[in-house]
Design a protein around this motif. Structure first.
Motif, short mmCIF file in Angstrom:
data_model
loop_
_atom_site.label_atom_id
_atom_site.label_comp_id
_atom_site.label_asym_id
_atom_site.label_seq_id
_atom_site.Cartn_x
_atom_site.Cartn_y
_atom_site.Cartn_z
N PRO A 298 0.95 -1.22 -0.01
CA PRO A 298 0.23 -0.25 0.24
C PRO A 298 1.30 0.82 -0.05
CG PRO A 298 -0.93 -1.16 1.44
CD PRO A 298 0.81 -1.84 0.94
N GLN A 299 -0.21 2.05 -0.05
CA GLN A 299 0.76 3.37 -1.19
C GLN A 299 0.42 4.86 -0.07
OE1 GLN A 299 1.73 3.12 -5.88
NE2 GLN A 299 -0.43 3.50 -5.00
N LEU A 300 1.60 5.08 0.65
CA LEU A 300 0.69 6.02 2.29
C LEU A 300 0.65 7.55 1.69
CD1 LEU A 300 2.32 4.29 5.38
CD2 LEU A 300 0.09 3.92 4.14
N SER A 301 0.17 8.52 1.73
CA SER A 301 -0.09 10.20 1.73
C SER A 301 -0.82 10.65 3.08
CB SER A 301 -0.73 10.24 0.45
OG SER A 301 -0.25 9.88 -1.02
N VAL A 302 -0.29 11.71 3.60
CA VAL A 302 -0.24 11.95 4.45
C VAL A 302 -0.94 13.40 4.13
CG1 VAL A 302 -0.37 13.64 6.41
CG2 VAL A 302 1.23 11.47 6.34
N ILE A 303 -2.30 14.17 4.02
CA ILE A 303 -2.90 15.14 3.58
C ILE A 303 -3.56 15.77 4.95
CG2 ILE A 303 -4.65 16.48 1.70
CD1 ILE A 303 -3.94 13.38 -0.10
N GLY A 304 -3.17 17.06 5.22
CA GLY A 304 -3.41 17.72 6.35
C GLY A 304 -4.01 16.88 7.72
N ASP A 305 -5.04 16.30 7.45
CA ASP A 305 -5.53 15.66 9.52
C ASP A 305 -5.97 14.11 8.10
OD1 ASP A 305 -7.73 15.96 8.26
OD2 ASP A 305 -8.46 16.59 10.05
N LYS A 306 -5.23 14.03 7.43
CA LYS A 306 -5.86 12.67 7.08
C LYS A 306 -4.38 11.62 6.50
CE LYS A 306 -10.67 14.13 5.30
NZ LYS A 306 -10.14 15.55 5.25
N LEU A 307 -4.70 10.40 7.11
CA LEU A 307 -3.70 9.12 6.25
C LEU A 307 -4.10 8.47 5.17
CD1 LEU A 307 -1.10 7.90 6.27
CD2 LEU A 307 -2.14 6.17 7.83
N VAL A 308 -4.75 9.06 3.70
CA VAL A 308 -4.40 8.65 2.74
C VAL A 308 -4.00 7.04 2.42
CG1 VAL A 308 -6.19 8.66 0.22
CG2 VAL A 308 -6.10 10.52 1.96
N VAL A 309 -4.48 6.08 2.21
CA VAL A 309 -3.79 4.40 1.90
C VAL A 309 -4.69 4.09 0.45
CG1 VAL A 309 -4.15 2.29 2.23
CG2 VAL A 309 -4.21 3.88 3.96
N SER A 310 -4.06 3.84 -0.56
CA SER A 310 -4.32 3.88 -1.95
C SER A 310 -3.28 2.44 -2.09
CB SER A 310 -3.51 4.76 -3.11
OG SER A 310 -4.17 3.69 -3.86
N TYR A 311 -4.04 1.34 -2.69
CA TYR A 311 -3.38 -0.08 -2.57
C TYR A 311 -3.60 -0.76 -4.22
CZ TYR A 311 -6.07 -0.87 1.45
OH TYR A 311 -6.25 -1.06 2.59
N PRO A 312 -1.60 -0.61 -4.78
CA PRO A 312 -1.42 -1.12 -5.99
C PRO A 312 -2.67 -1.91 -6.85
CG PRO A 312 0.47 -0.64 -4.64
CD PRO A 312 -0.76 -0.95 -4.09
N SER A 313 -3.10 -2.52 -6.50
CA SER A 313 -3.58 -3.86 -6.78
C SER A 313 -5.14 -3.97 -6.84
CB SER A 313 -3.35 -4.94 -6.23
OG SER A 313 -1.42 -5.13 -6.46
N PHE A 314 -5.58 -3.13 -6.76
CA PHE A 314 -6.77 -2.91 -6.52
C PHE A 314 -7.64 -1.73 -5.92
CE2 PHE A 314 -6.05 -4.61 -2.37
CZ PHE A 314 -6.51 -3.44 -1.05
N SER A 315 -8.79 -1.05 -6.48
CA SER A 315 -9.40 0.18 -6.39
C SER A 315 -9.40 0.94 -4.55
CB SER A 315 -10.16 0.75 -7.10
OG SER A 315 -11.25 0.01 -7.44
N ASP A 316 -9.95 0.33 -4.49
CA ASP A 316 -10.33 0.91 -3.00
C ASP A 316 -9.49 2.17 -2.20
OD1 ASP A 316 -12.04 -0.58 -3.01
OD2 ASP A 316 -11.77 -2.24 -0.88
N ILE A 317 -10.17 3.51 -2.10
CA ILE A 317 -9.24 4.37 -1.18
C ILE A 317 -9.10 4.13 0.75
CG2 ILE A 317 -8.61 7.07 -0.92
CD1 ILE A 317 -9.21 6.74 -3.95
N LEU A 318 -8.03 3.84 1.74
CA LEU A 318 -8.97 3.91 2.58
C LEU A 318 -7.97 5.67 3.43
CD1 LEU A 318 -7.99 1.37 5.38
CD2 LEU A 318 -7.91 3.75 5.75
N VAL A 319 -9.40 6.27 4.23
CA VAL A 319 -9.17 7.17 4.45
C VAL A 319 -9.12 7.35 6.13
CG1 VAL A 319 -9.65 10.05 5.10
CG2 VAL A 319 -10.34 8.82 2.38
N TYR A 320 -7.88 8.14 7.15
CA TYR A 320 -8.39 7.32 8.22
C TYR A 320 -7.98 8.73 8.82
CZ TYR A 320 -6.13 6.61 12.69
OH TYR A 320 -5.56 5.88 13.81
N ASP A 321 -8.51 9.22 9.55
CA ASP A 321 -8.30 10.52 10.22
C ASP A 321 -7.10 10.48 11.33
OD1 ASP A 321 -9.01 12.57 12.35
OD2 ASP A 321 -10.73 12.71 11.51
#
Length: 346
Positions: A207-230
């Motif tokens: 999984p690929q991690l991006s911190v944007i503001g107060d969110k940790l955003v997770v994108s999985y290379p093998s499927f389209s789901d996006i997980l957003v953690y506050d």
């Protein structure tokens, strides 16, 4: 996307410009155009640093509306109190540069250049495991997993069929496990990892991690789901999206198994895996208040490159085939003040 162009493309209310190809020769100390180099931009998105893996230095990089250039940094020692060893990725805080590989963290004081070095097991969160390792994603050249509010970097830890998020506090030089529930089951069911003889080949599916503001955003290379953690509230939400242009996940080869005795079969599987869809990491374009992600479609050299656009609620609002506009774009880009700076294909 970068610089200006006389060609304007409007899609779903968004207007896109892609410049002509520009050559950017980086550094005089050995940082060549071969390979890919890790970049860390500061909050202005106009300047930052780039790791020169040939000269083993941290060079400065500057970006304007229509060009970019660099300035060589000092070559770093590899041993002693100023020594930095092998570097897989890095990021910076106001006081420290962090150089990282799968086993070690090198914490360099920006002012004095003194370096403290720790192996992962010294941080005390991996139990009795002698050689724990964190995943260093190669899908993006810009380190996006840093929360600049409190100087905490985030990484993926993969162990015993569980993927977790590890937090590293730069100021305290400490680690912790972030209580975010990644989709371990789907991750392992759509990952490629095959052993042949004494070699294990992986698909780079972490999984690929991006911190944007107060969110940790997770994108999985093998499927389209996006997980957003506050990061403040400790709550999470998963968003799904569909497309008519590419599948929503990869497919394992027929008769897939985790160990094979044929190098030719492994090669065929690996090529088939590489030629399937792949989802990139999430970036935020502040001026438009949208999140974007590149997606490599199915195919070999002719695989199309798409750009997905999500609104502030992570609802997909647009999808653009970048390849129909310019076939010279690779999947690698950095998010600058002036637009998305893509690396050319060759």
């Amino acid at each position: 996307m970068f610089s200006c162009s006389e060609s304007h493309i409007s899609v779903d209310g968004f207007e896109f410009e892609i410049s002509e190809r520009k050559e950017f020769f980086i550094g005089q100390g050995g940082l060549t155009t071969d390979g890919y180099h890790t970049v860390f931009l500061d909050s202005t998105k106009t300047k930052g640093t780039i790791y020169n893996k040939i000269a083993h230095s941290l060079d400065s990089i500057f970006i304007s509306a229509d060009s970019a250039w660099s300035q060589d940094g000092e070559i770093m020692e590899t041993e002693g109190p100023y020594g930095v060893g092998t570097v897989f990725t890095y990021f910076s805080s106001p006081e420290f540069n962090m150089f990282i590989n799968s086993q070690e963290f090198f914490r360099q004081n920006v002012q004095t250049k003194e370096v403290s070095r720790k192996f992962l097991q010294e941080y005390g969160i991996f139990g009795d495991l002698k050689y724990p390792a964190i995943a260093i994603s190669g899908a993006s050249r810009e380190f996006t997993g840093l929360d600049q509010r409190d100087n905490i970097g985030y990484f993926i830890y993969d162990f015993e069929n569980q993927i977790k998020v590890i937090g590293y506090n730069v100021d305290q030089d400490s680690m912790f496990i972030l209580p975010v529930a990644l989709d371990s089951s789907r991750f392992y069911n759509t990952s490629f990892k095959v052993k042949w003889k004494n070699v294990t080949i992986g698909g780079g599916d972490d999984p690929q991690l991006s911190v944007i503001g107060d969110k940790l955003v997770v994108s999985y290379p093998s499927f389209s789901d996006i997980l957003v953690y506050d990061l403040n509230a400790g709550l999470q939400q998963t968003y799904t999206s569909e497309s008519n242009s590419f599948p929503s996940q990869k497919r394992r080869p027929e008769n897939y198994r985790e160990e094979v005795d044929s190098g030719e079969l492994l090669w065929d599987w690996q090529e088939a895996w590489k030629n399937q869809v792949r989802f990139g990491s999430i970036s935020y374009i502040k001026d438009l208040n949208v999140y974007v992600r590149t997606v490599k479609g199915e195919g070999e050299e002719d695989a199309a490159l798409f750009l997905e656009v999500f609104d502030s609620s992570f609802e997909k609002v647009s999808e653009l085939s970048l390849s129909e506009i310019n076939q010279d774009l690779s999947t690698t880009f950095i998010n600058t003040k002036y637009g998305l700076l893509f690396r050319g294909k060759d």
